[in-house]
Design a protein around this motif. Sequence first.
Motif, PDB file in Angstrom:
ATOM      1  N   LEU A 116      89.746 109.294   7.617  1.00 47.88           N
ATOM      2  CA  LEU A 116      90.572 108.234   7.824  1.00 47.88           C
ATOM      3  C   LEU A 116      89.614 106.973   7.903  1.00 47.88           C
ATOM      4  O   LEU A 116      88.317 106.816   8.428  1.00 47.88           O
ATOM      5  N   ARG A 117      89.894 105.738   7.389  1.00 46.27           N
ATOM      6  CA  ARG A 117      89.416 104.646   7.210  1.00 46.27           C
ATOM      7  C   ARG A 117      90.103 103.462   7.754  1.00 46.27           C
ATOM      8  O   ARG A 117      91.225 103.367   7.146  1.00 46.27           O
ATOM      9  N   GLN A 118      89.648 102.804   8.447  1.00 40.91           N
ATOM     10  CA  GLN A 118      90.467 101.589   8.933  1.00 40.91           C
ATOM     11  C   GLN A 118      89.705 100.204   8.136  1.00 40.91           C
ATOM     12  O   GLN A 118      88.738  99.755   8.545  1.00 40.91           O
TER      13      GLN A 118
ATOM     14  N   SER B  24      90.275  96.189   6.238  1.00 42.25           N
ATOM     15  CA  SER B  24      90.960  94.748   6.372  1.00 42.25           C
ATOM     16  C   SER B  24      92.069  94.880   5.212  1.00 42.25           C
ATOM     17  O   SER B  24      91.767  95.789   4.124  1.00 42.25           O
ATOM     18  N   TRP B  25      92.784  94.092   5.084  1.00 45.50           N
ATOM     19  CA  TRP B  25      93.677  93.897   3.947  1.00 45.50           C
ATOM     20  C   TRP B  25      93.161  93.576   2.782  1.00 45.50           C
ATOM     21  O   TRP B  25      93.287  94.206   1.708  1.00 45.50           O
TER      22      TRP B  25
END
Length: 204
Positions: free
Chosen positions: A11-13, A15-16
């Motif tokens: 899982l990676r968070q 920015s747009w």
Amino acid sequence: LGKRFNVTFELRQLSWQALQEAMVEKLVDMVLLDASRFVCAEGIVNLHPVANVRARFDVGDTCYNADHYHGAVVVHNDSDITQLSQIRNKVVEATSTHDLGGYQLQWDELERQGASFLASVEQLRTVGAQDDARVLVDVAAGEVDVGFVTAGALQQAEHEGRVAAGELRVLQNLQGSSTDPNCPFPYTTRASAPYLGLSALPWV
């Protein structure tokens, strides 16, 4: 999904901006996006929807589960505004013009009815964050005439004591109509959007 298909997820968070670059460079295989970002991402790569995420709402002692949402147009209960067409030349507040539930669905409904409300840019205020409760508080305080929020936000704000029960009302309340008879909250917009969708990139 990992157990079902015997695969491991990292899982990676992002920015747009970083996510757009990652998709182009094929650094991600699946993405979790709201409907607005999904449309934007489709302009970059061809996404394949896999599943929608169901959202849970706890209002009082009742738990609601839904996989999509509508928009609500809210006014003070004492307001003389009773129809969408009457919000022309009124001061409207939304979370952000990029927010589907807090602006874009309402804009779509108004356009369908030929009731576009903007006569000047001063008519629209945004709170700069996805904070429906703040919009509702401003409507209740009389700082703005109309609020655009996601359906269900009013009931949540009432339960939390942010606004008094019955102080605000939803214009063109379609709850219980054939548009979406199972929607548990008062809503204004005929169009709806999924909360979050999991999509695979073309190389998966």
